[in-house]
Design a protein around this motif. Structure first.
Motif, short mmCIF file in Angstrom:
data_model
loop_
_atom_site.label_atom_id
_atom_site.label_comp_id
_atom_site.label_asym_id
_atom_site.label_seq_id
_atom_site.Cartn_x
_atom_site.Cartn_y
_atom_site.Cartn_z
N ILE A 53 -3.84 15.87 -1.32
CA ILE A 53 -3.98 14.43 -1.51
C ILE A 53 -3.99 14.18 -3.01
N ASN B 176 -5.85 10.29 5.15
CA ASN B 176 -6.01 11.46 4.29
C ASN B 176 -6.43 12.69 5.09
N ALA C 240 -2.28 8.95 -3.04
CA ALA C 240 -3.28 7.89 -2.95
C ALA C 240 -3.31 7.11 -4.27
N SER D 249 -0.95 6.78 0.94
CA SER D 249 -2.34 6.42 1.20
C SER D 249 -2.81 5.45 0.11
#
Length: 237
Positions: A229, A179, A200, A155
């Motif tokens: 995440i 996400n 990310a 991401s």
């Protein structure tokens, strides 16, 4: 035997670096678009014109390369077909393919690019994850747990924060969707014994080193966490 890694976006910066670093650890299926993978494949070897008989590291641990347009659902099915025909399994799926059309929403052509951005950045990971789960993982939860099988989405911090005046509305929204998709896939794949996480990172290699991004992906692949995440920023966060 080495686990099988199905990697999308293999022609990009992250993909090329991941293949170079991890080809000895995984049997890699490297899915790329127009940019070829800088690594020998089963049907290809590299030759040094200054030393034709010499060893080239690019020929070590060849990868299986597939050129595909991941904006098309039938191409994703073809990728999974070819992967299973070659290796019979997928142990790690890394969804790293991305489109980065950055422009203000009112700029000419910006909205016309939205379909491609969302097709590649959001729908392709969704389709690929579900296709692999349906074809490879659905019938063997115990085997999946034993093999620590997982999905890692690449991401971006653009999916976590708004960076004003950079034209990232479409890109950032697609990554925010990725996400949230990660959370839902982690929930639905729990009973399959398959973990789903996302990394990310901030801009790389400008603000975050590419090797740090690979470290983050590998950490998630080797861990026991799911539904996470990981925010990888320039300050090491």
């Amino acid at each position: 035997m080495r686990p099988v890694c199905l990697l999308t976006g293999a022609g990009g910066l992250f993909g090329q670096a991941f293949v170079a670093r991890c080809a000895a650890e995984y049997r890699i299926v490297a899915v790329h678009g127009r940019t070829p993978v800088n690594r020998a494949s089963q049907n290809q070897t590299f030759v040094d014109p200054l030393n034709p008989g010499g060893r080239l590291a690019l020929n070590d641990d060849p990868v299986h390369t597939i050129r595909a347009d991941l904006s098309r659902a039938d191409e994703i099915e073809r990728v999974v077909d070819e992967t299973l025909n070659e290796f019979g399994q997928v142990d790690l799926l890394i969804n790293a393919a991305a489109r980065r059309h950055w422009a203000p929403l009112l700029a000419p052509g910006a909205i016309a690019s939205a379909s491609e951005v969302f097709d590649v950045n959001l729908l392709a990971p969704l389709r690929m994850s579900v296709e692999v789960a349906r074809r490879c993982w659905l019938a063997d939860p115990a085997g999946n747990l034993a093999a620590n099988r997982s999905v890692v989405q690449l991401s971006s911090t653009a999916g976590l924060y708004v960076y004003p005046d950079l034209g990232q509305a479409l890109y950032g929204t697609s990554k925010a969707g990725l996400n949230h998709l990660t959370y839902h896939l982690a929930s639905e794949f729990w009973d399959l014994g398959v973990r789903v996480n996302a990394l990310a990172p901030d801009t790389f290699p400008g603000r975050v080193a590419t090797q740090d991004v690979i470290d983050g992906v590998l950490d998630l692949a080797r861990s026991d966490v799911t539904g996470r995440i990981v925010d990888l920023t320039a300050d090491g966060g």
